[in-house]
Scaffold this motif. Structure first.
Motif, PDB file in Angstrom:
ATOM      1  N   ALA A   2     112.306  -6.058  11.319  1.00  0.00           N
ATOM      2  CA  ALA A   2     113.080  -4.751  11.003  1.00  0.00           C
ATOM      3  C   ALA A   2     114.068  -4.702  10.674  1.00  0.00           C
ATOM      4  O   ALA A   2     114.820  -5.999  11.637  1.00  0.00           O
ATOM      5  CB  ALA A   2     112.737  -3.619  12.106  1.00  0.00           C
ATOM      6  N   ARG A   3     115.443  -4.036  10.656  1.00  0.00           N
ATOM      7  CA  ARG A   3     116.975  -3.721  10.624  1.00  0.00           C
ATOM      8  C   ARG A   3     116.963  -2.730  10.137  1.00  0.00           C
ATOM      9  O   ARG A   3     116.669  -1.957   9.895  1.00  0.00           O
ATOM     10  CB  ARG A   3     117.425  -4.881   9.660  1.00  0.00           C
ATOM     11  CG  ARG A   3     117.037  -4.695   7.828  1.00  0.00           C
ATOM     12  CD  ARG A   3     117.280  -5.482   7.770  1.00  0.00           C
ATOM     13  NE  ARG A   3     119.008  -5.806   7.436  1.00  0.00           N
ATOM     14  CZ  ARG A   3     119.550  -7.196   7.936  1.00  0.00           C
ATOM     15  NH1 ARG A   3     118.907  -8.512   8.607  1.00  0.00           N
ATOM     16  NH2 ARG A   3     120.577  -7.519   8.151  1.00  0.00           N
ATOM     17  N   ARG A   4     118.436  -2.150  10.640  1.00  0.00           N
ATOM     18  CA  ARG A   4     119.244  -1.329  10.380  1.00  0.00           C
ATOM     19  C   ARG A   4     119.112  -1.081   8.586  1.00  0.00           C
ATOM     20  O   ARG A   4     119.582  -1.702   8.152  1.00  0.00           O
ATOM     21  CB  ARG A   4     120.416  -1.421  11.083  1.00  0.00           C
ATOM     22  CG  ARG A   4     121.678  -0.086  11.003  1.00  0.00           C
ATOM     23  CD  ARG A   4     120.842   1.391  11.873  1.00  0.00           C
ATOM     24  NE  ARG A   4     121.149   1.133  13.788  1.00  0.00           N
ATOM     25  CZ  ARG A   4     122.495   1.580  13.850  1.00  0.00           C
ATOM     26  NH1 ARG A   4     123.874   2.213  12.668  1.00  0.00           N
ATOM     27  NH2 ARG A   4     122.192   1.489  14.997  1.00  0.00           N
ATOM     28  N   VAL A 130     113.873  -0.195  19.917  1.00  0.00           N
ATOM     29  CA  VAL A 130     115.184   0.561  18.835  1.00  0.00           C
ATOM     30  C   VAL A 130     116.271   1.812  19.305  1.00  0.00           C
ATOM     31  O   VAL A 130     116.920   1.592  19.029  1.00  0.00           O
ATOM     32  CB  VAL A 130     114.203   0.754  17.339  1.00  0.00           C
ATOM     33  CG1 VAL A 130     115.194   2.178  16.916  1.00  0.00           C
ATOM     34  CG2 VAL A 130     113.394   0.105  17.146  1.00  0.00           C
ATOM     35  N   ASP A 134     120.171   1.252  20.238  1.00  0.00           N
ATOM     36  CA  ASP A 134     121.402   2.561  19.493  1.00  0.00           C
ATOM     37  C   ASP A 134     122.024   3.007  20.065  1.00  0.00           C
ATOM     38  O   ASP A 134     123.050   4.319  20.456  1.00  0.00           O
ATOM     39  CB  ASP A 134     120.632   3.200  18.708  1.00  0.00           C
ATOM     40  CG  ASP A 134     120.422   2.625  17.387  1.00  0.00           C
ATOM     41  OD1 ASP A 134     121.605   1.715  17.523  1.00  0.00           O
ATOM     42  OD2 ASP A 134     119.708   3.653  15.965  1.00  0.00           O
ATOM     43  N   TYR A 174     120.708   7.397  12.426  1.00  0.00           N
ATOM     44  CA  TYR A 174     120.767   6.052  12.872  1.00  0.00           C
ATOM     45  C   TYR A 174     119.657   5.783  12.011  1.00  0.00           C
ATOM     46  O   TYR A 174     118.188   6.282  12.471  1.00  0.00           O
ATOM     47  CB  TYR A 174     120.314   4.688  13.881  1.00  0.00           C
ATOM     48  CG  TYR A 174     122.048   5.283  14.594  1.00  0.00           C
ATOM     49  CD1 TYR A 174     122.845   4.707  14.324  1.00  0.00           C
ATOM     50  CD2 TYR A 174     121.770   6.539  15.367  1.00  0.00           C
ATOM     51  CE1 TYR A 174     123.937   4.413  15.426  1.00  0.00           C
ATOM     52  CE2 TYR A 174     123.082   6.791  16.837  1.00  0.00           C
ATOM     53  CZ  TYR A 174     124.016   5.854  16.055  1.00  0.00           C
ATOM     54  OH  TYR A 174     125.027   6.066  17.103  1.00  0.00           O
ATOM     55  N   HIS A 175     119.303   4.416  10.539  1.00  0.00           N
ATOM     56  CA  HIS A 175     118.150   4.148   9.700  1.00  0.00           C
ATOM     57  C   HIS A 175     117.392   2.982  10.211  1.00  0.00           C
ATOM     58  O   HIS A 175     118.637   2.229  10.237  1.00  0.00           O
ATOM     59  CB  HIS A 175     118.198   4.363   8.353  1.00  0.00           C
ATOM     60  CG  HIS A 175     118.232   5.995   7.984  1.00  0.00           C
ATOM     61  ND1 HIS A 175     117.376   6.690   7.358  1.00  0.00           N
ATOM     62  CD2 HIS A 175     119.649   7.200   8.826  1.00  0.00           C
ATOM     63  CE1 HIS A 175     118.332   8.664   6.913  1.00  0.00           C
ATOM     64  NE2 HIS A 175     119.353   8.165   7.812  1.00  0.00           N
ATOM     65  N   TRP A 176     116.527   2.452  10.319  1.00  0.00           N
ATOM     66  CA  TRP A 176     115.494   1.554  10.401  1.00  0.00           C
ATOM     67  C   TRP A 176     113.800   1.591   9.818  1.00  0.00           C
ATOM     68  O   TRP A 176     114.261   2.377   9.708  1.00  0.00           O
ATOM     69  CB  TRP A 176     115.264   1.217  12.168  1.00  0.00           C
ATOM     70  CG  TRP A 176     116.510   0.935  12.916  1.00  0.00           C
ATOM     71  CD1 TRP A 176     117.393   2.113  13.870  1.00  0.00           C
ATOM     72  CD2 TRP A 176     116.654  -0.227  13.704  1.00  0.00           C
ATOM     73  NE1 TRP A 176     117.952   1.614  14.456  1.00  0.00           N
ATOM     74  CE2 TRP A 176     118.155   0.092  14.821  1.00  0.00           C
ATOM     75  CE3 TRP A 176     116.677  -1.535  14.206  1.00  0.00           C
ATOM     76  CZ2 TRP A 176     118.187  -0.908  15.895  1.00  0.00           C
ATOM     77  CZ3 TRP A 176     116.078  -2.400  14.543  1.00  0.00           C
ATOM     78  CH2 TRP A 176     118.336  -1.833  15.236  1.00  0.00           C
ATOM     79  N   ARG A 177     113.908   0.432   9.375  1.00  0.00           N
ATOM     80  CA  ARG A 177     113.353  -0.405   8.250  1.00  0.00           C
ATOM     81  C   ARG A 177     112.643  -1.562   8.484  1.00  0.00           C
ATOM     82  O   ARG A 177     113.004  -2.557   8.953  1.00  0.00           O
ATOM     83  CB  ARG A 177     113.614   0.037   7.203  1.00  0.00           C
ATOM     84  CG  ARG A 177     112.486  -0.032   6.319  1.00  0.00           C
ATOM     85  CD  ARG A 177     112.734  -0.480   5.407  1.00  0.00           C
ATOM     86  NE  ARG A 177     111.027  -0.501   3.937  1.00  0.00           N
ATOM     87  CZ  ARG A 177     111.749  -1.707   2.182  1.00  0.00           C
ATOM     88  NH1 ARG A 177     112.738  -1.171   2.476  1.00  0.00           N
ATOM     89  NH2 ARG A 177     110.088  -1.002   2.368  1.00  0.00           N
ATOM     90  N   SER A 178     110.943  -1.407   8.586  1.00  0.00           N
ATOM     91  CA  SER A 178     110.420  -2.715   9.156  1.00  0.00           C
ATOM     92  C   SER A 178     110.802  -3.847   7.970  1.00  0.00           C
ATOM     93  O   SER A 178     109.325  -4.286   7.882  1.00  0.00           O
ATOM     94  CB  SER A 178     108.744  -2.678  10.212  1.00  0.00           C
ATOM     95  OG  SER A 178     107.859  -1.639   8.612  1.00  0.00           O
ATOM     96  N   LEU A 181     113.888  -8.137   9.743  1.00  0.00           N
ATOM     97  CA  LEU A 181     113.528  -8.473  11.126  1.00  0.00           C
ATOM     98  C   LEU A 181     113.577  -9.568  11.988  1.00  0.00           C
ATOM     99  O   LEU A 181     112.403 -10.079  12.124  1.00  0.00           O
ATOM    100  CB  LEU A 181     113.547  -7.534  12.451  1.00  0.00           C
ATOM    101  CG  LEU A 181     113.994  -7.389  13.204  1.00  0.00           C
ATOM    102  CD1 LEU A 181     115.418  -6.883  13.217  1.00  0.00           C
ATOM    103  CD2 LEU A 181     113.078  -6.455  15.222  1.00  0.00           C
ATOM    104  N   HIS A 189     121.000  -5.013  12.635  1.00  0.00           N
ATOM    105  CA  HIS A 189     121.454  -3.772  11.924  1.00  0.00           C
ATOM    106  C   HIS A 189     121.718  -4.552   9.845  1.00  0.00           C
ATOM    107  O   HIS A 189     122.489  -4.914   9.955  1.00  0.00           O
ATOM    108  CB  HIS A 189     122.819  -3.649  12.466  1.00  0.00           C
ATOM    109  CG  HIS A 189     122.049  -3.010  14.028  1.00  0.00           C
ATOM    110  ND1 HIS A 189     122.827  -3.460  14.672  1.00  0.00           N
ATOM    111  CD2 HIS A 189     121.528  -1.887  14.230  1.00  0.00           C
ATOM    112  CE1 HIS A 189     122.348  -2.447  16.100  1.00  0.00           C
ATOM    113  NE2 HIS A 189     121.867  -1.375  15.563  1.00  0.00           N
TER     114      HIS A 189
END
Length: 415
Positions: A2-4, A130, A134, A174-178, A181, A189
Protein backbone atom coordinates in the motif's frame (compact mmCIF):
# COMPACT_ATOMS: atom_id res chain seq x y z
CA UNK A 1 1.20 -3.60 -0.43
CA UNK A 2 0.00 0.00 0.00
CA UNK A 3 0.92 3.64 -0.33
CA UNK A 4 -0.63 7.03 0.20
CA UNK A 5 -2.63 7.86 -2.93
CA UNK A 6 -3.21 11.55 -2.26
CA UNK A 7 -4.67 14.12 0.11
CA UNK A 8 -6.83 17.22 0.15
CA UNK A 9 -7.09 20.45 2.13
CA UNK A 10 -10.66 21.55 2.86
CA UNK A 11 -12.37 24.37 4.78
CA UNK A 12 -13.58 23.05 8.12
CA UNK A 13 -17.39 23.08 8.25
CA UNK A 14 -19.73 22.06 11.04
CA UNK A 15 -23.34 20.95 10.84
CA UNK A 16 -25.02 17.69 9.88
CA UNK A 17 -26.43 16.18 6.72
CA UNK A 18 -30.24 16.45 6.90
CA UNK A 19 -32.03 13.08 6.73
CA UNK A 20 -33.80 13.91 3.46
CA UNK A 21 -30.39 14.37 1.77
CA UNK A 22 -28.54 11.61 3.64
CA UNK A 23 -31.07 9.02 2.49
CA UNK A 24 -30.71 10.14 -1.13
CA UNK A 25 -26.91 10.17 -0.88
CA UNK A 26 -27.04 6.59 0.39
CA UNK A 27 -29.08 5.43 -2.61
CA UNK A 28 -27.11 7.41 -5.21
CA UNK A 29 -23.75 6.36 -3.76
CA UNK A 30 -24.78 2.71 -3.85
CA UNK A 31 -26.05 2.72 -7.43
CA UNK A 32 -23.03 4.67 -8.75
CA UNK A 33 -20.76 2.14 -7.02
CA UNK A 34 -22.71 -0.70 -8.61
CA UNK A 35 -22.35 0.89 -12.05
CA UNK A 36 -18.58 1.32 -11.63
CA UNK A 37 -18.12 -2.29 -10.50
CA UNK A 38 -20.33 -3.53 -13.35
CA UNK A 39 -18.38 -1.64 -16.02
CA UNK A 40 -14.84 -1.73 -14.66
CA UNK A 41 -14.61 -4.11 -11.72
CA UNK A 42 -14.13 -3.84 -7.97
CA UNK A 43 -10.50 -2.71 -8.15
CA UNK A 44 -11.55 0.35 -10.15
CA UNK A 45 -13.99 1.42 -7.45
CA UNK A 46 -11.19 1.19 -4.89
CA UNK A 47 -8.83 3.12 -7.15
CA UNK A 48 -11.34 5.93 -7.49
CA UNK A 49 -12.05 6.13 -3.77
CA UNK A 50 -8.29 6.51 -3.26
CA UNK A 51 -8.16 9.50 -5.63
CA UNK A 52 -8.75 12.80 -3.76
CA UNK A 53 -10.10 14.67 -6.80
CA UNK A 54 -12.59 11.94 -7.73
CA UNK A 55 -13.70 11.55 -4.11
CA UNK A 56 -14.43 15.28 -3.83
CA UNK A 57 -16.30 15.26 -7.15
CA UNK A 58 -18.31 12.22 -6.01
CA UNK A 59 -19.40 14.07 -2.90
CA UNK A 60 -20.23 17.21 -4.89
CA UNK A 61 -22.44 15.34 -7.37
CA UNK A 62 -24.36 13.86 -4.41
CA UNK A 63 -25.50 17.29 -3.19
CA UNK A 64 -23.02 17.95 -0.37
CA UNK A 65 -21.19 21.25 0.12
CA UNK A 66 -18.81 21.03 -2.80
CA UNK A 67 -15.66 22.29 -1.08
CA UNK A 68 -16.05 21.46 2.59
CA UNK A 69 -14.65 18.93 5.02
CA UNK A 70 -18.15 17.51 5.45
CA UNK A 71 -17.88 15.66 2.13
CA UNK A 72 -15.52 13.12 3.73
CA UNK A 73 -17.85 12.18 6.58
CA UNK A 74 -21.00 12.21 4.47
CA UNK A 75 -19.63 10.18 1.55
CA UNK A 76 -18.14 7.52 3.81
CA UNK A 77 -21.37 7.38 5.81
CA UNK A 78 -23.49 7.09 2.67
CA UNK A 79 -21.30 4.31 1.30
CA UNK A 80 -21.29 2.45 4.61
CA UNK A 81 -25.08 2.47 4.69
CA UNK A 82 -25.63 1.93 0.98
CA UNK A 83 -23.08 -0.82 0.35
CA UNK A 84 -23.81 -2.89 3.48
CA UNK A 85 -26.77 -4.74 1.89
CA UNK A 86 -24.76 -5.12 -1.33
CA UNK A 87 -21.56 -6.43 0.27
CA UNK A 88 -22.18 -10.03 -0.81
CA UNK A 89 -22.89 -8.92 -4.37
CA UNK A 90 -20.04 -6.41 -4.76
CA UNK A 91 -17.53 -7.89 -2.32
CA UNK A 92 -16.84 -4.44 -0.82
CA UNK A 93 -17.13 -3.60 2.88
CA UNK A 94 -16.97 -0.11 4.46
CA UNK A 95 -15.76 0.08 8.07
CA UNK A 96 -15.02 2.87 10.51
CA UNK A 97 -16.19 6.45 10.41
CA UNK A 98 -15.98 9.50 12.62
CA UNK A 99 -15.06 9.66 16.31
CA UNK A 100 -16.26 6.59 18.17
CA UNK A 101 -16.99 4.78 14.90
CA UNK A 102 -13.35 5.17 13.86
CA UNK A 103 -12.23 3.33 16.98
CA UNK A 104 -14.51 0.43 16.10
CA UNK A 105 -12.70 -0.15 12.78
CA UNK A 106 -10.46 -3.05 13.93
CA UNK A 107 -13.42 -4.90 15.44
CA UNK A 108 -15.47 -4.37 12.28
CA UNK A 109 -12.59 -5.68 10.17
CA UNK A 110 -12.39 -8.82 12.29
CA UNK A 111 -16.10 -9.32 11.60
CA UNK A 112 -15.56 -8.90 7.85
CA UNK A 113 -12.65 -11.33 7.98
CA UNK A 114 -14.77 -13.97 9.66
CA UNK A 115 -17.49 -13.62 7.01
CA UNK A 116 -15.30 -13.71 3.89
CA UNK A 117 -12.18 -15.57 5.01
CA UNK A 118 -9.70 -12.70 5.44
CA UNK A 119 -7.24 -12.16 8.28
CA UNK A 120 -9.31 -9.53 10.07
CA UNK A 121 -6.82 -9.12 12.90
CA UNK A 122 -4.06 -8.27 10.41
CA UNK A 123 -6.35 -5.80 8.65
CA UNK A 124 -7.11 -4.23 12.03
CA UNK A 125 -3.39 -3.85 12.70
CA UNK A 126 -2.98 -2.25 9.27
CA UNK A 127 -5.79 0.17 10.12
CA UNK A 128 -4.06 1.24 13.33
CA UNK A 129 -0.69 1.56 11.62
CA UNK A 130 -2.01 3.73 8.79
CA UNK A 131 -3.64 6.00 11.36
CA UNK A 132 -0.39 6.22 13.32
CA UNK A 133 1.61 7.17 10.22
CA UNK A 134 -0.67 10.13 9.46
CA UNK A 135 -0.97 11.24 13.09
CA UNK A 136 2.55 10.67 14.45
CA UNK A 137 5.10 10.02 11.70
CA UNK A 138 3.72 12.92 9.65
CA UNK A 139 3.33 15.85 12.03
CA UNK A 140 1.60 18.50 9.91
CA UNK A 141 -0.66 20.11 12.50
CA UNK A 142 -3.79 18.07 11.74
CA UNK A 143 -5.27 15.77 14.41
CA UNK A 144 -7.08 12.74 13.04
CA UNK A 145 -10.76 12.45 13.92
CA UNK A 146 -12.13 10.28 11.08
CA UNK A 147 -10.90 6.93 9.75
CA UNK A 148 -12.65 4.91 7.06
CA UNK A 149 -11.38 1.51 5.89
CA UNK A 150 -12.88 0.03 2.69
CA UNK A 151 -11.84 -3.57 2.07
CA UNK A 152 -12.66 -6.00 -0.74
CA UNK A 153 -13.18 -9.75 -0.50
CA UNK A 154 -9.73 -10.34 -2.02
CA UNK A 155 -8.01 -8.30 0.73
CA UNK A 156 -7.38 -5.13 -1.31
CA UNK A 157 -8.24 -2.01 0.65
CA UNK A 158 -8.47 1.77 0.71
CA UNK A 159 -8.20 4.03 3.75
CA UNK A 160 -9.71 7.51 3.78
CA UNK A 161 -9.01 9.47 6.95
CA UNK A 162 -9.24 13.10 7.93
CA UNK A 163 -7.53 15.41 10.40
CA UNK A 164 -8.51 18.78 11.82
CA UNK A 165 -6.55 21.96 12.47
CA UNK A 166 -8.90 24.03 14.61
CA UNK A 167 -6.68 27.12 14.68
CA UNK A 168 -6.65 27.37 10.88
CA UNK A 169 -10.24 26.11 10.52
CA UNK A 170 -9.07 23.56 7.98
CA UNK A 171 -9.31 19.83 7.52
CA UNK A 172 -6.90 17.58 5.65
CA UNK A 173 -7.95 14.31 4.07
CA UNK A 174 -5.49 11.47 3.49
CA UNK A 175 -6.05 8.63 0.99
CA UNK A 176 -4.28 5.28 1.07
CA UNK A 177 -4.50 2.27 -1.22
CA UNK A 178 -3.11 -1.25 -0.78
CA UNK A 179 -0.82 -1.17 -3.77
CA UNK A 180 2.95 -0.87 -4.19
CA UNK A 181 3.80 -0.53 -0.49
CA UNK A 182 7.27 -1.69 0.45
CA UNK A 183 7.31 -0.13 3.92
CA UNK A 184 4.90 1.76 6.15
CA UNK A 185 7.73 3.92 7.46
CA UNK A 186 9.86 4.53 4.34
CA UNK A 187 8.07 6.61 1.69
CA UNK A 188 4.64 4.97 1.86
CA UNK A 189 2.89 8.08 0.53
CA UNK A 190 2.08 8.62 -3.10
CA UNK A 191 1.29 12.21 -2.15
CA UNK A 192 1.18 14.62 0.75
CA UNK A 193 -0.52 17.76 -0.41
CA UNK A 194 -2.17 20.95 0.67
CA UNK A 195 -1.46 24.59 1.39
CA UNK A 196 1.95 25.42 2.81
CA UNK A 197 1.65 25.30 6.61
CA UNK A 198 5.24 26.09 7.52
CA UNK A 199 7.72 23.41 8.52
CA UNK A 200 6.36 19.94 9.18
CA UNK A 201 7.95 16.73 10.40
CA UNK A 202 7.68 13.83 7.94
CA UNK A 203 9.64 10.88 9.28
CA UNK A 204 8.28 8.64 6.51
CA UNK A 205 10.12 10.50 3.74
CA UNK A 206 12.86 8.34 2.23
CA UNK A 207 15.35 11.10 2.94
CA UNK A 208 14.57 10.70 6.66
CA UNK A 209 15.94 7.16 6.80
CA UNK A 210 19.16 8.31 8.45
CA UNK A 211 17.09 10.21 11.00
CA UNK A 212 15.01 7.15 11.84
CA UNK A 213 18.15 5.04 12.30
CA UNK A 214 19.77 7.74 14.39
CA UNK A 215 16.70 8.04 16.62
CA UNK A 216 16.77 4.32 17.35
CA UNK A 217 20.47 4.55 18.07
CA UNK A 218 19.95 7.50 20.41
CA UNK A 219 17.19 5.71 22.28
CA UNK A 220 19.24 2.55 22.60
CA UNK A 221 22.68 3.91 23.44
CA UNK A 222 22.42 7.44 24.85
CA UNK A 223 20.86 8.93 27.92
CA UNK A 224 19.07 12.25 28.14
CA UNK A 225 22.33 14.22 28.08
CA UNK A 226 23.46 12.46 24.93
CA UNK A 227 20.17 13.20 23.20
CA UNK A 228 20.47 16.87 24.14
CA UNK A 229 24.02 17.05 22.74
CA UNK A 230 22.94 15.50 19.43
CA UNK A 231 20.00 17.87 19.21
CA UNK A 232 22.32 20.84 19.66
CA UNK A 233 24.57 19.57 16.86
CA UNK A 234 21.63 19.21 14.51
CA UNK A 235 20.39 22.72 15.28
CA UNK A 236 23.80 24.18 14.56
CA UNK A 237 24.26 22.31 11.30
CA UNK A 238 20.69 22.54 9.98
CA UNK A 239 20.17 23.49 6.34
CA UNK A 240 16.98 23.67 4.29
CA UNK A 241 16.02 20.35 2.71
CA UNK A 242 15.07 20.14 -0.96
CA UNK A 243 11.35 20.53 -1.63
CA UNK A 244 9.35 17.34 -1.83
CA UNK A 245 8.20 16.49 -5.32
CA UNK A 246 4.62 17.54 -6.00
CA UNK A 247 2.11 14.75 -6.44
CA UNK A 248 -1.72 14.70 -6.83
CA UNK A 249 -2.75 17.89 -5.11
CA UNK A 250 -6.21 19.15 -4.15
CA UNK A 251 -6.83 22.42 -2.32
CA UNK A 252 -10.41 23.60 -1.97
CA UNK A 253 -11.08 27.35 -1.59
CA UNK A 254 -12.69 28.99 1.43
CA UNK A 255 -15.55 30.62 -0.49
CA UNK A 256 -18.85 28.75 -0.39
CA UNK A 257 -20.37 30.03 -3.64
CA UNK A 258 -19.40 28.35 -6.91
CA UNK A 259 -17.53 30.80 -9.14
CA UNK A 260 -16.55 30.68 -12.79
CA UNK A 261 -12.90 30.12 -11.89
CA UNK A 262 -13.90 26.97 -9.95
CA UNK A 263 -15.31 25.29 -13.08
CA UNK A 264 -13.73 24.14 -16.36
CA UNK A 265 -16.46 25.73 -18.46
CA UNK A 266 -15.81 23.75 -21.63
CA UNK A 267 -16.56 20.54 -19.73
CA UNK A 268 -19.81 21.98 -18.39
CA UNK A 269 -20.84 23.06 -21.90
CA UNK A 270 -19.95 19.62 -23.26
CA UNK A 271 -22.15 17.87 -20.69
CA UNK A 272 -25.06 20.19 -21.46
CA UNK A 273 -24.62 19.68 -25.21
CA UNK A 274 -24.40 15.91 -24.84
CA UNK A 275 -27.60 15.87 -22.80
CA UNK A 276 -29.36 17.96 -25.45
CA UNK A 277 -28.13 15.93 -28.44
CA UNK A 278 -27.80 12.38 -27.12
CA UNK A 279 -30.53 12.42 -24.50
CA UNK A 280 -33.68 12.56 -26.62
CA UNK A 281 -32.55 9.73 -28.89
CA UNK A 282 -31.23 7.32 -26.25
CA UNK A 283 -33.63 7.97 -23.43
CA UNK A 284 -36.85 7.62 -25.37
CA UNK A 285 -35.78 4.45 -27.16
CA UNK A 286 -33.56 2.75 -24.60
CA UNK A 287 -34.25 3.78 -21.04
CA UNK A 288 -38.03 3.52 -21.36
CA UNK A 289 -38.48 5.18 -17.99
CA UNK A 290 -41.62 7.34 -18.01
CA UNK A 291 -41.22 10.95 -17.06
CA UNK A 292 -37.48 11.36 -17.66
CA UNK A 293 -37.10 15.04 -18.41
CA UNK A 294 -34.36 17.12 -19.99
CA UNK A 295 -33.20 18.36 -16.58
CA UNK A 296 -32.65 14.79 -15.37
CA UNK A 297 -30.66 13.96 -18.50
CA UNK A 298 -28.36 16.90 -17.75
CA UNK A 299 -27.73 15.51 -14.29
CA UNK A 300 -27.17 12.02 -15.71
CA UNK A 301 -24.52 13.43 -18.06
CA UNK A 302 -22.51 14.62 -15.05
CA UNK A 303 -23.14 11.43 -13.07
CA UNK A 304 -21.99 9.48 -16.13
CA UNK A 305 -18.65 11.27 -15.95
CA UNK A 306 -18.28 10.28 -12.29
CA UNK A 307 -18.79 6.66 -13.39
CA UNK A 308 -16.68 6.70 -16.55
CA UNK A 309 -14.32 9.69 -16.42
CA UNK A 310 -10.53 9.41 -16.32
CA UNK A 311 -8.65 10.93 -13.34
CA UNK A 312 -7.72 14.05 -15.30
CA UNK A 313 -11.43 14.90 -15.63
CA UNK A 314 -11.86 15.73 -11.93
CA UNK A 315 -9.60 18.77 -11.57
CA UNK A 316 -12.68 20.96 -10.92
CA UNK A 317 -14.91 19.25 -8.33
CA UNK A 318 -17.12 22.35 -8.19
CA UNK A 319 -18.50 21.49 -11.64
CA UNK A 320 -20.16 18.37 -10.28
CA UNK A 321 -22.14 20.41 -7.75
CA UNK A 322 -23.96 21.85 -10.78
CA UNK A 323 -25.68 18.47 -11.19
CA UNK A 324 -27.73 18.36 -7.98
CA UNK A 325 -26.84 21.55 -6.11
CA UNK A 326 -25.92 21.69 -2.43
CA UNK A 327 -27.64 21.40 0.92
CA UNK A 328 -26.71 24.99 1.87
CA UNK A 329 -28.20 26.48 -1.36
CA UNK A 330 -24.78 26.70 -3.02
CA UNK A 331 -24.61 26.66 -5.95
CA UNK A 332 -28.41 26.22 -5.76
CA UNK A 333 -30.90 24.24 -3.64
CA UNK A 334 -30.99 20.48 -4.16
CA UNK A 335 -33.61 19.69 -6.84
CA UNK A 336 -35.20 16.75 -5.03
CA UNK A 337 -37.50 15.77 -7.93
CA UNK A 338 -34.51 15.57 -10.28
CA UNK A 339 -32.48 13.74 -7.61
CA UNK A 340 -35.15 11.07 -7.19
CA UNK A 341 -35.62 10.67 -10.92
CA UNK A 342 -31.86 10.32 -11.39
CA UNK A 343 -31.68 7.55 -8.79
CA UNK A 344 -34.68 5.82 -10.36
CA UNK A 345 -33.12 5.85 -13.85
CA UNK A 346 -29.72 4.63 -12.61
CA UNK A 347 -31.23 1.90 -10.45
CA UNK A 348 -33.38 0.67 -13.33
CA UNK A 349 -30.37 0.67 -15.65
CA UNK A 350 -28.20 -1.28 -13.20
CA UNK A 351 -30.93 -3.82 -12.44
CA UNK A 352 -31.50 -4.44 -16.14
CA UNK A 353 -27.76 -4.78 -16.75
CA UNK A 354 -27.61 -7.54 -14.12
CA UNK A 355 -30.14 -9.43 -16.24
CA UNK A 356 -28.05 -8.97 -19.37
CA UNK A 357 -30.01 -6.01 -20.75
CA UNK A 358 -27.21 -3.45 -21.15
CA UNK A 359 -29.05 -0.89 -23.28
CA UNK A 360 -29.98 1.55 -20.54
CA UNK A 361 -26.61 1.50 -18.78
CA UNK A 362 -24.95 1.79 -22.19
CA UNK A 363 -27.05 4.87 -22.95
CA UNK A 364 -25.71 6.56 -19.83
CA UNK A 365 -22.17 5.67 -20.86
CA UNK A 366 -22.79 7.21 -24.28
CA UNK A 367 -23.69 10.49 -22.59
CA UNK A 368 -20.14 10.65 -21.22
CA UNK A 369 -18.61 9.64 -24.54
CA UNK A 370 -20.62 12.29 -26.37
CA UNK A 371 -19.62 14.96 -23.87
CA UNK A 372 -15.94 14.29 -24.48
CA UNK A 373 -16.45 14.41 -28.25
CA UNK A 374 -18.22 17.77 -27.98
CA UNK A 375 -15.84 19.37 -25.51
CA UNK A 376 -13.78 21.33 -28.03
CA UNK A 377 -16.66 22.98 -29.86
CA UNK A 378 -19.60 23.03 -27.43
CA UNK A 379 -20.97 26.40 -26.37
CA UNK A 380 -23.35 27.25 -23.59
CA UNK A 381 -24.24 29.63 -20.76
CA UNK A 382 -21.74 31.10 -18.37
CA UNK A 383 -21.43 29.50 -14.95
CA UNK A 384 -23.22 32.48 -13.43
CA UNK A 385 -26.08 32.24 -15.94
CA UNK A 386 -26.43 28.49 -15.39
CA UNK A 387 -26.65 28.93 -11.61
CA UNK A 388 -29.12 31.83 -11.97
CA UNK A 389 -31.39 29.69 -14.14
CA UNK A 390 -31.29 26.82 -11.65
CA UNK A 391 -32.18 29.14 -8.79
CA UNK A 392 -35.03 30.67 -10.76
CA UNK A 393 -36.50 27.23 -11.50
CA UNK A 394 -35.65 25.66 -8.14
CA UNK A 395 -39.22 25.73 -6.85
CA UNK A 396 -40.47 23.68 -9.81
CA UNK A 397 -37.71 21.09 -9.27
CA UNK A 398 -38.60 20.56 -5.62
CA UNK A 399 -35.66 22.66 -4.45
CA UNK A 400 -34.69 22.02 -0.85
CA UNK A 401 -31.87 23.03 1.48
CA UNK A 402 -31.11 23.03 5.19
CA UNK A 403 -33.22 26.20 5.28
CA UNK A 404 -36.32 24.38 4.02
CA UNK A 405 -38.24 24.05 0.79
CA UNK A 406 -37.53 26.66 -1.86
CA UNK A 407 -40.40 29.09 -2.28
CA UNK A 408 -41.40 30.35 -5.70
CA UNK A 409 -39.47 33.53 -6.49
CA UNK A 410 -36.90 32.91 -3.73
CA UNK A 411 -33.89 32.90 -6.09
CA UNK A 412 -32.86 36.41 -5.07
CA UNK A 413 -32.60 35.49 -1.42
CA UNK A 414 -29.38 33.44 -1.66
CA UNK A 415 -26.91 34.36 1.08
Amino acid sequence: MARRAGSADLPLHGGRVPPWLGERMTRLGAVVSQAIVHHYGRDELLRRLAHPFWFQSFGAVMGMDWHSSGITTSVLGALKRGLAPLSAELGVHVCGGRGRSSRQTPAELIGVGERVGLDGAMLGQTSRLVAKVDSAAVQDGFDLYLHGFIVADDGQWVVVQQGMNGDRKQARRYHWRSQDLKSFVDAPHAAIEGRGQGKIVNLTDHRAEASRVAQLDLLSNLGPDGVAREAAKLAAASAPAPAQAMLPHLIMPDHHDVRAEDVVTRRLHAALAAAAEQGPKDFSDLLLVPGVGARTVRTLAMVAEVVHGAPCRFSDPARFSLALGGKDRHPFPVPTKVYDETIRVLKSAVENAKLGREEALGAIQRLDEQARRLERQAEGPSVEAYIAEERALSHSYGGRSVFGWEAEGAAKNVS
